[in-house]
Write a protein that holds these residues in place. Structure first.
Motif, PDB file in Angstrom:
ATOM      1  N   PRO A 125     -14.080   2.977   7.641  1.00 12.51           N
ATOM      2  CA  PRO A 125     -14.381   2.714   9.056  1.00 12.51           C
ATOM      3  C   PRO A 125     -14.925   1.315   9.283  1.00 12.51           C
ATOM      4  O   PRO A 125     -15.421   0.671   8.351  1.00 12.51           O
ATOM      5  CB  PRO A 125     -15.436   3.779   9.394  1.00 12.51           C
ATOM      6  N   ASP A 126     -14.807   0.858  10.525  1.00 18.16           N
ATOM      7  CA  ASP A 126     -15.384  -0.422  10.953  1.00 18.16           C
ATOM      8  C   ASP A 126     -14.946  -1.564  10.040  1.00 18.16           C
ATOM      9  O   ASP A 126     -15.734  -2.402   9.630  1.00 18.16           O
ATOM     10  CB  ASP A 126     -16.921  -0.307  10.975  1.00 18.16           C
ATOM     11  N   CYS A 127     -13.652  -1.595   9.726  1.00 19.45           N
ATOM     12  CA  CYS A 127     -13.119  -2.605   8.792  1.00 19.45           C
ATOM     13  C   CYS A 127     -11.799  -3.135   9.315  1.00 19.45           C
ATOM     14  O   CYS A 127     -10.930  -2.357   9.733  1.00 19.45           O
ATOM     15  CB  CYS A 127     -12.926  -1.978   7.406  1.00 19.45           C
ATOM     16  N   GLY A 128     -11.657  -4.448   9.302  1.00 24.12           N
ATOM     17  CA  GLY A 128     -10.412  -5.085   9.702  1.00 24.12           C
ATOM     18  C   GLY A 128      -9.504  -5.342   8.508  1.00 24.12           C
ATOM     19  O   GLY A 128      -9.536  -4.616   7.514  1.00 24.12           O
ATOM     20  N   HIS A 129      -8.720  -6.410   8.593  1.00 28.99           N
ATOM     21  CA  HIS A 129      -7.661  -6.647   7.612  1.00 28.99           C
ATOM     22  C   HIS A 129      -8.165  -7.045   6.224  1.00 28.99           C
ATOM     23  O   HIS A 129      -7.560  -6.702   5.215  1.00 28.99           O
ATOM     24  CB  HIS A 129      -6.723  -7.732   8.152  1.00 28.99           C
ATOM     25  N   TRP A 130      -9.280  -7.796   6.166  1.00 27.96           N
ATOM     26  CA  TRP A 130      -9.703  -8.374   4.884  1.00 27.96           C
ATOM     27  C   TRP A 130     -10.662  -7.426   4.151  1.00 27.96           C
ATOM     28  O   TRP A 130     -11.818  -7.734   3.906  1.00 27.96           O
ATOM     29  CB  TRP A 130     -10.344  -9.742   5.111  1.00 27.96           C
ATOM     30  N   PRO A 166       0.894   8.479  -9.841  1.00 25.27           N
ATOM     31  CA  PRO A 166      -0.267   8.849  -9.033  1.00 25.27           C
ATOM     32  C   PRO A 166      -0.695   7.667  -8.168  1.00 25.27           C
ATOM     33  O   PRO A 166      -0.718   6.529  -8.643  1.00 25.27           O
ATOM     34  CB  PRO A 166      -1.347   9.167 -10.071  1.00 25.27           C
ATOM     35  N   SER A 167      -1.022   7.939  -6.902  1.00 27.15           N
ATOM     36  CA  SER A 167      -1.260   6.838  -5.964  1.00 27.15           C
ATOM     37  C   SER A 167      -2.478   7.107  -5.086  1.00 27.15           C
ATOM     38  O   SER A 167      -2.765   8.246  -4.723  1.00 27.15           O
ATOM     39  CB  SER A 167      -0.032   6.619  -5.081  1.00 27.15           C
ATOM     40  N   LEU A 168      -3.158   6.017  -4.745  1.00 26.79           N
ATOM     41  CA  LEU A 168      -4.306   6.030  -3.855  1.00 26.79           C
ATOM     42  C   LEU A 168      -4.005   5.098  -2.698  1.00 26.79           C
ATOM     43  O   LEU A 168      -3.586   3.958  -2.902  1.00 26.79           O
ATOM     44  CB  LEU A 168      -5.556   5.554  -4.606  1.00 26.79           C
ATOM     45  N   MET A 169      -4.204   5.562  -1.474  1.00 28.16           N
ATOM     46  CA  MET A 169      -3.984   4.740  -0.281  1.00 28.16           C
ATOM     47  C   MET A 169      -5.304   4.593   0.461  1.00 28.16           C
ATOM     48  O   MET A 169      -5.896   5.589   0.884  1.00 28.16           O
ATOM     49  CB  MET A 169      -2.925   5.400   0.612  1.00 28.16           C
ATOM     50  N   ILE A 170      -5.763   3.335   0.603  1.00 24.15           N
ATOM     51  CA  ILE A 170      -7.011   3.048   1.302  1.00 24.15           C
ATOM     52  C   ILE A 170      -6.683   2.202   2.528  1.00 24.15           C
ATOM     53  O   ILE A 170      -6.235   1.062   2.401  1.00 24.15           O
ATOM     54  CB  ILE A 170      -8.003   2.307   0.385  1.00 24.15           C
ATOM     55  N   SER A 171      -6.877   2.764   3.702  1.00 24.83           N
ATOM     56  CA  SER A 171      -6.610   2.047   4.941  1.00 24.83           C
ATOM     57  C   SER A 171      -7.905   1.516   5.536  1.00 24.83           C
ATOM     58  O   SER A 171      -9.002   1.981   5.203  1.00 24.83           O
ATOM     59  CB  SER A 171      -5.940   2.980   5.955  1.00 24.83           C
ATOM     60  N   ALA A 172      -7.770   0.531   6.437  1.00 23.08           N
ATOM     61  CA  ALA A 172      -8.908  -0.006   7.181  1.00 23.08           C
ATOM     62  C   ALA A 172      -8.751   0.407   8.643  1.00 23.08           C
ATOM     63  O   ALA A 172      -7.693   0.193   9.245  1.00 23.08           O
ATOM     64  CB  ALA A 172      -8.959  -1.525   7.050  1.00 23.08           C
ATOM     65  N   ALA A 173      -9.795   0.977   9.201  1.00 20.61           N
ATOM     66  CA  ALA A 173      -9.703   1.608  10.526  1.00 20.61           C
ATOM     67  C   ALA A 173      -9.270   0.650  11.620  1.00 20.61           C
ATOM     68  O   ALA A 173      -8.629   1.056  12.589  1.00 20.61           O
ATOM     69  CB  ALA A 173     -11.039   2.243  10.888  1.00 20.61           C
ATOM     70  N   ASP A 174      -9.608  -0.646  11.488  1.00 19.14           N
ATOM     71  CA  ASP A 174      -9.345  -1.595  12.568  1.00 19.14           C
ATOM     72  C   ASP A 174      -8.401  -2.731  12.163  1.00 19.14           C
ATOM     73  O   ASP A 174      -8.483  -3.829  12.716  1.00 19.14           O
ATOM     74  CB  ASP A 174     -10.671  -2.152  13.105  1.00 19.14           C
ATOM     75  N   ASP A 175      -7.517  -2.469  11.216  1.00 19.97           N
ATOM     76  CA  ASP A 175      -6.486  -3.449  10.862  1.00 19.97           C
ATOM     77  C   ASP A 175      -5.358  -3.320  11.883  1.00 19.97           C
ATOM     78  O   ASP A 175      -4.664  -2.298  11.924  1.00 19.97           O
ATOM     79  CB  ASP A 175      -5.965  -3.193   9.449  1.00 19.97           C
ATOM     80  N   ILE A 176      -5.186  -4.357  12.704  1.00 19.25           N
ATOM     81  CA  ILE A 176      -4.206  -4.262  13.792  1.00 19.25           C
ATOM     82  C   ILE A 176      -2.772  -4.450  13.320  1.00 19.25           C
ATOM     83  O   ILE A 176      -1.831  -4.075  14.018  1.00 19.25           O
ATOM     84  CB  ILE A 176      -4.519  -5.260  14.934  1.00 19.25           C
ATOM     85  N   VAL A 177      -2.585  -5.038  12.130  1.00 18.34           N
ATOM     86  CA  VAL A 177      -1.229  -5.246  11.597  1.00 18.34           C
ATOM     87  C   VAL A 177      -0.817  -4.074  10.712  1.00 18.34           C
ATOM     88  O   VAL A 177       0.268  -3.514  10.867  1.00 18.34           O
ATOM     89  CB  VAL A 177      -1.138  -6.578  10.828  1.00 18.34           C
ATOM     90  N   LEU A 178      -1.684  -3.708   9.780  1.00 15.94           N
ATOM     91  CA  LEU A 178      -1.411  -2.593   8.863  1.00 15.94           C
ATOM     92  C   LEU A 178      -2.277  -1.405   9.304  1.00 15.94           C
ATOM     93  O   LEU A 178      -3.320  -1.128   8.739  1.00 15.94           O
ATOM     94  CB  LEU A 178      -1.704  -3.008   7.422  1.00 15.94           C
ATOM     95  N   ARG A 179      -1.809  -0.730  10.313  1.00 13.63           N
ATOM     96  CA  ARG A 179      -2.589   0.312  10.988  1.00 13.63           C
ATOM     97  C   ARG A 179      -2.678   1.577  10.130  1.00 13.63           C
ATOM     98  O   ARG A 179      -1.706   1.924   9.441  1.00 13.63           O
ATOM     99  CB  ARG A 179      -1.954   0.643  12.327  1.00 13.63           C
ATOM    100  N   PRO A 180      -3.809   2.275  10.168  1.00  9.77           N
ATOM    101  CA  PRO A 180      -3.943   3.486   9.360  1.00  9.77           C
ATOM    102  C   PRO A 180      -2.857   4.529   9.609  1.00  9.77           C
ATOM    103  O   PRO A 180      -2.433   5.217   8.672  1.00  9.77           O
ATOM    104  CB  PRO A 180      -5.327   4.020   9.758  1.00  9.77           C
ATOM    105  N   GLU A 181      -2.385   4.633  10.866  1.00  4.94           N
ATOM    106  CA  GLU A 181      -1.376   5.667  11.129  1.00  4.94           C
ATOM    107  C   GLU A 181      -0.035   5.377  10.466  1.00  4.94           C
ATOM    108  O   GLU A 181       0.850   6.229  10.421  1.00  4.94           O
ATOM    109  CB  GLU A 181      -1.190   5.886  12.639  1.00  4.94           C
ATOM    110  N   MET A 182       0.124   4.146   9.941  1.00  9.88           N
ATOM    111  CA  MET A 182       1.348   3.838   9.196  1.00  9.88           C
ATOM    112  C   MET A 182       1.450   4.649   7.908  1.00  9.88           C
ATOM    113  O   MET A 182       2.515   4.706   7.296  1.00  9.88           O
ATOM    114  CB  MET A 182       1.416   2.341   8.881  1.00  9.88           C
ATOM    115  N   THR A 183       0.346   5.294   7.499  1.00  9.43           N
ATOM    116  CA  THR A 183       0.384   6.115   6.275  1.00  9.43           C
ATOM    117  C   THR A 183       0.838   7.542   6.549  1.00  9.43           C
ATOM    118  O   THR A 183       1.048   8.316   5.607  1.00  9.43           O
ATOM    119  CB  THR A 183      -1.001   6.172   5.605  1.00  9.43           C
TER     120      THR A 183
END
Length: 323
Positions: free
Chosen positions: A296-301, A263-280
């Motif tokens: 939302p409103d979150c970068g890489h860290w 079982p897996s959970l994927m949490i993306s950050a809306a404004d991470d320019i390296v690990l972009r949400p659409e990569m999921t």
């Protein structure tokens, strides 16, 4: 709550610094950091997950902080994904644990997804923070990055042994101030930039005057001091060696089944320019039991930028699936 002091375990030829909170009989959640991070990067998540009744565990990974690791050019292969996942299996052995839920951010995310492929019997669940499951690509990833972005792209630049680490170690506090900044723009605004400003040549920015750096500083003086002491202890060579194994990892994964059964959970950050949400997009093909969210409103860290939002998503999922 203050960050715990480490205890140490022997695993896979290294002495690993491990930080824990929560009941020893709680379901274990192992949180794995990326670059340039340490266990302390999970300082907001450890107490939240422990407070929910889980055994929250965060190691300084191989090459980092008070774990450290082998040095020298000949040691580069000792930082491949086989070693990094074997370190975690050995950590469970040392703690007397059969399985754990593994959470990972940045490079730690790559490691925990690979943990599910290489040691599936030790993985109860996976949480990817920013880092999606990335199936094996058709070409050597370093060759692909070099073709797409050129020699100045930071991961390509990192392939030169001894260069980036020497730059970063000249002034560790300055290096930490450079990396730990809030995202200065939305992903949509980044996409509008000219191509020569989107090649991830971070090292060119690093060499400019600090007053020109973009993005608001993320760390407090106390946090900056903690990171600085840890990287003055370990240096950057070990952490950068993870990047020097992209090709080796790709070669080793030939023929490996690309399926995560946990079982897996994927949490993306809306404004991470390296690990972009659409990569999921399409991850479900490889990770059938998957739940996805975007902060939302979150970068890489993410752990530092949006700790409450990340904690809420992690704890909610953990309670529903493992409570």
């Amino acid at each position: 709550m203050t960050f715990p002091e480490p205890h140490y375990v022997n695993t896979n030829g290294i002495r690993m610094a491990v930080y824990e909170q929560g009941p020893k009989n709680g379901v274990p959640v192992v949180m794995c950091h990326g670059f340039p991070e340490i266990a302390y990067s999970w300082r907001h998540q450890l107490p939240a997950i422990a407070g929910a009744g889980f055994r929250a565990i965060a190691p300084d990974m191989r090459g980092y902080g008070y774990t450290g690791g082998p040095k020298g050019k000949d040691a580069v292969p000792l930082y491949d994904v086989a070693h990094l996942t074997d370190d975690l299996a050995g950590l469970l052995d040392a703690l007397g644990l059969d399985k754990a839920i593994f959470a990972g951010h940045d490079w730690g995310g790559i490691v925990v997804w690979q943990m599910a492929l290489r040691h599936p019997d030790r993985v109860a669940g996976v949480i990817g923070v920013n880092t999606p499951f990335m199936p094996r690509g058709p070409i050597d990833p370093i060759a692909g990055m070099r073709m797409a972005f050129g020699e100045d792209m930071y991961i390509v630049f990192f392939q030169n042994f001894g260069v980036a680490e020497n730059i970063f170690e000249k002034d560790v506090a300055r290096t930490m101030r450079f990396w730990y900044r809030k995202s200065p723009m939305k992903l949509a605004d980044f996409d509008k930039l000219p191509a020569d400003q989107k090649n991830f040549s971070f090292l060119k920015s690093f060499e400019t005057d600090e007053s020109t750096w973009i993005g608001e500083r993320l760390l407090t003086a106390e946090e900056l001091d903690y990171y600085t002491r840890a990287f003055e202890t370990s240096g950057f060579e070990g952490g950068i060696n993870w990047y020097r194994n992209f090709t080796r990892n790709w070669e080793m994964s030939e023929g490996q089944a690309q399926k995560v059964d946990a079982p897996s959970l994927m949490i993306s950050a809306a404004d991470d320019i390296v690990l972009r949400p659409e990569m999921t997009i399409g991850m479900e093909q490889y990770v059938p039991d998957l739940e996805k969210h975007i902060i939302p409103d979150c970068g890489h860290w993410t752990q530092s930028e949006k700790p409450q939002e990340l904690n809420a998503l992690m704890v909610d999922w953990l309670k529903r699936r493992f409570g």
